[in-house]
Scaffold this active site. Structure first.
Site, PDB file in Angstrom:
ATOM      1  N   TYR A   1      -4.451   3.363   8.030  1.00 50.84           N
ATOM      2  CA  TYR A   1      -5.790   2.780   8.193  1.00 50.84           C
ATOM      3  C   TYR A   1      -6.389   3.229   9.526  1.00 50.84           C
ATOM      4  O   TYR A   1      -6.241   4.367   9.910  1.00 50.84           O
ATOM      5  CB  TYR A   1      -5.739   1.243   8.085  1.00 50.84           C
ATOM      6  CG  TYR A   1      -4.932   0.793   6.914  1.00 50.84           C
ATOM      7  CD1 TYR A   1      -5.320   1.150   5.624  1.00 50.84           C
ATOM      8  CD2 TYR A   1      -3.773   0.070   7.069  1.00 50.84           C
ATOM      9  CE1 TYR A   1      -4.586   0.768   4.531  1.00 50.84           C
ATOM     10  CE2 TYR A   1      -3.027  -0.328   5.975  1.00 50.84           C
ATOM     11  CZ  TYR A   1      -3.440   0.030   4.713  1.00 50.84           C
ATOM     12  OH  TYR A   1      -2.720  -0.342   3.638  1.00 50.84           O
TER      13      TYR A   1
ATOM     14  N   TYR B   1      -3.933  -2.156 -10.175  1.00 53.10           N
ATOM     15  CA  TYR B   1      -3.788  -1.975  -8.719  1.00 53.10           C
ATOM     16  C   TYR B   1      -2.857  -3.041  -8.118  1.00 53.10           C
ATOM     17  O   TYR B   1      -1.949  -2.732  -7.336  1.00 53.10           O
ATOM     18  CB  TYR B   1      -5.183  -2.019  -8.068  1.00 53.10           C
ATOM     19  CG  TYR B   1      -5.145  -2.079  -6.568  1.00 53.10           C
ATOM     20  CD1 TYR B   1      -4.844  -0.954  -5.820  1.00 53.10           C
ATOM     21  CD2 TYR B   1      -5.387  -3.272  -5.893  1.00 53.10           C
ATOM     22  CE1 TYR B   1      -4.783  -1.013  -4.437  1.00 53.10           C
ATOM     23  CE2 TYR B   1      -5.326  -3.348  -4.516  1.00 53.10           C
ATOM     24  CZ  TYR B   1      -5.028  -2.223  -3.798  1.00 53.10           C
ATOM     25  OH  TYR B   1      -4.959  -2.288  -2.419  1.00 53.10           O
TER      26      TYR B   1
ATOM     27  N   SER C   1       0.795  -1.241   0.000  1.00 48.91           N
ATOM     28  CA  SER C   1       0.000   0.000   0.000  1.00 48.91           C
ATOM     29  C   SER C   1       0.820   1.279   0.000  1.00 48.91           C
ATOM     30  O   SER C   1       0.257   2.360  -0.178  1.00 48.91           O
ATOM     31  CB  SER C   1      -0.939   0.016   1.206  1.00 48.91           C
ATOM     32  OG  SER C   1      -2.085  -0.713   0.887  1.00 48.91           O
TER      33      SER C   1
ATOM     34  N   VAL D   1       1.116  -3.807   3.792  1.00 46.42           N
ATOM     35  CA  VAL D   1       1.046  -5.099   4.466  1.00 46.42           C
ATOM     36  C   VAL D   1       2.289  -5.946   4.244  1.00 46.42           C
ATOM     37  O   VAL D   1       2.452  -6.988   4.880  1.00 46.42           O
ATOM     38  CB  VAL D   1      -0.204  -5.937   4.093  1.00 46.42           C
ATOM     39  CG1 VAL D   1      -1.466  -5.359   4.680  1.00 46.42           C
ATOM     40  CG2 VAL D   1      -0.317  -6.144   2.612  1.00 46.42           C
TER      41      VAL D   1
ATOM     42  N   LYS E   1       0.366   3.469  -2.885  1.00 46.39           N
ATOM     43  CA  LYS E   1      -0.784   4.373  -2.998  1.00 46.39           C
ATOM     44  C   LYS E   1      -0.331   5.838  -2.953  1.00 46.39           C
ATOM     45  O   LYS E   1      -0.990   6.711  -3.518  1.00 46.39           O
ATOM     46  CB  LYS E   1      -1.809   4.069  -1.895  1.00 46.39           C
ATOM     47  CG  LYS E   1      -2.461   2.669  -2.064  1.00 46.39           C
ATOM     48  CD  LYS E   1      -3.361   2.313  -0.900  1.00 46.39           C
ATOM     49  CE  LYS E   1      -4.272   1.140  -1.156  1.00 46.39           C
ATOM     50  NZ  LYS E   1      -3.837  -0.172  -0.730  1.00 46.39           N
TER      51      LYS E   1
HETATM   52  N1  GLU Z   1      -2.278  -5.215  -1.994  1.00 46.34           N
HETATM   53  C1  GLU Z   1      -2.833  -5.157  -0.663  1.00 46.34           C
HETATM   54  C2  GLU Z   1      -4.309  -5.390  -0.739  1.00 46.34           C
HETATM   55  O1  GLU Z   1      -4.940  -4.773  -1.545  1.00 46.34           O
HETATM   56  C3  GLU Z   1      -2.495  -3.844  -0.081  1.00 46.34           C
HETATM   57  C4  GLU Z   1      -2.941  -3.723   1.313  1.00 46.34           C
HETATM   58  C5  GLU Z   1      -1.952  -3.011   2.169  1.00 46.34           C
HETATM   59  O2  GLU Z   1      -0.766  -2.948   1.901  1.00 46.34           O
HETATM   60  O3  GLU Z   1      -2.378  -2.521   3.185  1.00 46.34           O
HETATM   61  O4  GLU Z   1      -4.839  -6.163  -0.026  1.00 46.34           O
END
Ligand code: GLU
Length: 309
Positions: free
Chosen positions: A243, A191, A64, A261, A67
């Site tokens: 988050y 994505y 993430s 993650v 992003k």
């Molecule tokens: N590729 C992961 C997902 O979409 C990213 C989530 C993350 O890094 O928090 O589940």
């Protein structure tokens, strides 16, 4: 100026006994295979000086954290118009939550939860093929880090695509609300590839340096975004970058940051440095457990918290 190498070495040494802390993400099978005891730290100052410790040169899945780069690209292309598609309020819920999305008519709360990044990716696909968008993304991050060796780990992307049922649900849900223009498979494909970018702490810290330096990368001399935009991206990272753990991260660390993650966190000390940490074990909010501790110690020892020393 204090001795950053001594600080980072001390933090590494003090936390080393706790390597393996937390739980490695296992919902993406390819991520579950990573050695939980990996631990790396990198600081790159706005003067261009790098300080590293541990596994700072081992590439890991940035997940993430991508992003932030995707948002930066989208803001460059569409400007403030992107806020018609995605909000900029903390979600207070998990990265892949669907509940809020329904209540709010399919408009994601912010660009750093999965639904939000999926919406931004949809925008980036307007008039382009998935391959073009992925290519542009990789070139952008390479230019930020001034490093042509950065690549996507295609096994991670495939692993996530094979098991990304929740993300598919989010995307289909948004599509049903008329909030995605492009085919769901295209949006998800791009994505997943963004998330599967593999970078080391050193590369990541370098690529975040523009955010610490008013939008200009001091190492390459490139103006990436305006000072105002850098400030705004930092604001979003501070409020939404972890988050439903964002409040706690602000409380403990006090720096704009974005976690993934894969166990990485990119943090920005405005006017000072860009910092990347990596330890795959996650805490209950899905943020690197040891990485968060390391950043808390660093903020304490440098006085870099944006809220004061
Ligand atoms: N590729 C992961 C997902 O979409 C990213 C989530 C993350 O890094 O928090 O589940």
């Amino acid at each position: 100026m204090f001795d950053l190498q001594a600080i980072i070495d001390d933090i590494y040494r003090e936390l080393e006994p706790q390597r393996g802390l937390g739980k490695v993400a296992d919902y993406i099978p390819q991520l579950a295979r990573v050695d939980a005891r990996r631990f790396g730290l990198a600081i790159v100052t706005v003067e261009g000086q790098a300080y590293v410790a541990g596994d700072a040169d081992t590439a890991f899945s940035i997940q993430s954290i991508s992003k932030v780069f995707n948002l930066t690209l989208a803001l460059g292309k569409f400007g403030e118009a992107i806020w018609r598609r995605v909000g900029r309020e903390p979600s207070g819920s998990a990265f892949n939550s669907i509940v809020q999305l329904e209540q709010e008519g399919g408009k994601p709360r912010n660009p750093f939860i999965n639904a939000g990044a999926i919406a931004v990716t949809d925008l980036m696909l307007a008039g382009h093929t998935p391959r073009e968008v992925i290519g542009e993304f990789v070139r952008f991050v390479r230019s930020l880090a001034d490093d042509e060796t950065i690549v996507i780990d295609h096994e991670v992307a495939a692993s996530e695509a094979a098991t990304g049922f929740r993300n598919a649900a989010l995307a289909n849900f948004m599509k049903s609300f008329g909030k995605l223009d492009q085919p769901v498979e295209h949006v998800l494909g791009v994505y997943f590839h963004h998330c599967a970018l593999a970078m080391s702490c050193r590369q990541l810290a370098k690529s975040g340096l523009f955010l610490a330096n008013n939008g200009r990368n001091p190492m390459t001399g490139h103006s990436v975004v305006s000072p105002q935009r850098a400030r705004r991206i930092n604001a979003l990272m501070l409020t939404c970058g972890h988050y439903d753990g964002s409040g706690d991260f602000a409380y403990q660390v006090g720096l704009p940051g974005k976690s993934g993650v894969g166990g990485g966190i990119l943090a920005v000390a405005p006017g000072k440095a860009s910092i990347a940490v990596w330890s795959p074990g996650l805490n209950d909010n899905g943020n690197s457990a040891l990485g968060s501790k390391a950043l808390e110690m660093l903020a304490q020892r440098t006085g870099w918290s944006v809220f004061g020393s």
